[in-house]
Enzyme design. Structure first.
Site, PDB file in Angstrom:
ATOM      1  N   LYS A 147      31.949  41.984  35.150  1.00 30.00           N
ATOM      2  CA  LYS A 147      31.165  40.964  34.449  1.00 30.00           C
ATOM      3  C   LYS A 147      32.024  40.281  33.364  1.00 30.00           C
ATOM      4  O   LYS A 147      33.148  40.699  33.104  1.00 30.00           O
ATOM      5  CB  LYS A 147      29.903  41.606  33.859  1.00 30.00           C
ATOM      6  CG  LYS A 147      29.002  42.279  34.908  1.00 30.00           C
ATOM      7  CD  LYS A 147      28.414  41.304  35.915  1.00 30.00           C
ATOM      8  CE  LYS A 147      27.880  41.966  37.164  1.00 30.00           C
ATOM      9  NZ  LYS A 147      26.603  42.648  37.065  1.00 30.00           N
TER      10      LYS A 147
HETATM   11  C1  LIG Z   1      25.442  43.374  37.524  1.00 27.01           C
HETATM   12  C2  LIG Z   1      24.061  42.835  37.660  1.00 27.01           C
HETATM   13  C3  LIG Z   1      22.936  43.567  37.293  1.00 27.01           C
HETATM   14  C4  LIG Z   1      22.988  45.021  36.905  1.00 27.01           C
HETATM   15  O1  LIG Z   1      23.859  45.328  35.889  1.00 27.01           O
HETATM   16  P1  LIG Z   1      24.445  46.818  35.756  1.00 27.01           P
HETATM   17  O2  LIG Z   1      25.136  46.799  34.438  1.00 27.01           O
HETATM   18  O3  LIG Z   1      25.395  47.031  36.903  1.00 27.01           O
HETATM   19  O4  LIG Z   1      23.303  47.763  35.808  1.00 27.01           O
HETATM   20  C5  LIG Z   1      21.694  42.955  37.368  1.00 27.01           C
HETATM   21  N1  LIG Z   1      21.566  41.678  37.801  1.00 27.01           N
HETATM   22  C6  LIG Z   1      22.624  40.961  38.198  1.00 27.01           C
HETATM   23  C7  LIG Z   1      22.416  39.557  38.652  1.00 27.01           C
HETATM   24  C8  LIG Z   1      23.909  41.508  38.154  1.00 27.01           C
HETATM   25  O5  LIG Z   1      24.958  40.796  38.576  1.00 27.01           O
END
Ligand SMILES: *Cc1c(COP(=O)(O)O)cnc(C)c1O
Length: 391
Positions: free
Chosen positions: A192
């Site tokens: 991310k």
């Molecule tokens: C990565 C992601 C999540 C979940 O995040 P985590 O930190 O992996 O639990 C939820 N929604 C979207 C659109 C994502 O890309």
């Protein structure tokens, strides 16, 4: 570890996304290791203040991951059995799962085939007397049409949640992502925009929702340990059912130093996207997703649509063999076995999502990628398509 074939464009796999940890990040974590606090201490508040300032919101609540952030948002909105929440069909499964955690029902809405963002017209058609909220996903890092979505939410007196896990650092009509919905959720996973290993954040301007989420992330207990210590009191009360969704001081120190670098990283992601856009402008087989006007795109992922006639499975395999770490984001959520069984969903529910999701491919993009890496991706694509080098 995937090994590329001998005469591949690259000898090791170029991943689709990757974190960037520098010496400042490492020093910040080491400093916490030498301090009195490892879990909830001063670094949590420091990170929350910095995050709220960055997103132009009154409150930021740090939690253990992006999925916990979505769960906390659903709990704060008191989603429960009998309630429906509109979720786009193209997203990571967590955007819908958070509704099910609370006993509610996700109702899948179709997406705009040009952007893969939730289609506001289709979303409104799926609202019933039981609908309590819309979860809008800023897919790939592009903010949704918040003017249309806010109008729908106020017309039907329902909440608007942004799953902004892709879009930290982006903006819509000059307003930062995080300040565009009633609640916005973020993930701090390594692929991310910024990372602290695992982590999540919810932003809001609503003090009551922020308070509810702080209670929710710590077992439903109404005061935290540091508050009790300040008051010299031992007693605590559990006022609702919560979880242990806390983020640690170790992670918050790292997330804080990462956040400082984000504007430069977003600029680099946008620069890489411009290089891809230019390379594909003359390649009819490859169409980048559309970018709406007034949008500052965070480019968490760079997604293209393949022309009809290209077998995505074969194209994917050929690019992997060239050492290019292509990926697919995402298969429609309503076609996963769990949702087929749980909600009796199936093909035909969201026709645009079903068609376009079979044609998309995610190309590598991350701030540390060099111009040479970008050129390698383009050259590999041209090679696999049987086209000559571009220069
Ligand atoms: C990565 C992601 C999540 C979940 O995040 P985590 O930190 O992996 O639990 C939820 N929604 C979207 C659109 C994502 O890309």
């Amino acid at each position: 570890m995937t090994h590329a074939s001998p005469n591949a464009s690259r000898s090791t796999l170029l991943p689709y996304g990757k974190q960037w940890i520098d010496e400042e990040d490492i020093a910040a974590v080491v400093e916490v290791l030498r301090s009195d606090w490892l879990t909830t201490g001063p670094k949590v508040e420091e990170f929350e203040r910095a995050f709220a300032a960055f997103t132009g919101t009154a409150h930021a609540v740090a939690v253990s991951n992006g999925t916990a952030a979505l769960h906390a948002a659903m709990a704060a909105l008191r989603i429960g059995p009998g309630d429906e929440v509109i979720v786009p069909a193209i997203t990571f499964v967590a955007s819908a799962n958070c509704v099910v955690y609370q006993g509610g029902t996700p109702v899948f809405a179709d997406v705009d085939p040009a952007t893969l963002l939730i289609d506001p017209v289709d979303a409104e058609l799926r609202i019933t007397g039981r609908t309590k909220a819309i979860v809008a996903v800023d897919y790939a890092g592009q903010p949704c049409d918040y003017e249309a979505l806010r109008a729908i939410a106020s017309r039907h007196k329902i909440a608007l949640v942004a799953d902004a896990c892709h879009a930290l650092g982006g903006a819509w009509r000059g307003k930062p992502v995080g300040a565009l919905a009633d609640l916005s959720t973020f993930s701090l996973h390594p692929v991310k925009p910024i990372t602290c290993g695992e982590g999540g954040v919810i932003t809001t301007d609503d003090a009551d929702l922020a308070r509810a989420m702080r209670v929710f992330r710590s077992h439903g207990i109404s005061t935290d340990f540091r508050q009790r210590e300040k008051q010299g009191a031992w007693a605590y009360e559990m006022v609702s059912l919560g979880y242990n969704y806390r983020l640690t001081d170790l992670q918050c120190a790292l997330a804080t130093t990462q956040l400082r670098k984000l504007p430069a990283w977003i600029a680099r992601r946008q620069e890489i996207a411009r290089q891809y856009d230019a390379a594909f402008a003359h390649l009819p087989e490859i169409s980048p997703l559309a970018v709406c006007s007034g949008v500052s795109h965070g480019y968490h992922i760079y997604v293209v649509r393949l022309a009809a006639g290209i077998d995505r499975g074969e194209f994917f395999k050929a690019l992997r063999a060239e050492g290019i770490g292509v990926n697919v984001h995402y298969a429609p959520v309503h076609l996963h076995p769990f949702y087929r069984n749980h909600l009796r969903t199936g093909p035909g529910l969201c026709p645009m999502a079903e068609t376009v999701s079979a044609q998309i491919l995610t190309l590598p993009i991350f701030p540390r990628m060099t111009d040479e890496d970008v050129a390698d991706v383009v050259a590999a694509i041209r090679k696999v398509l049987g086209r000559g080098p571009s220069r």
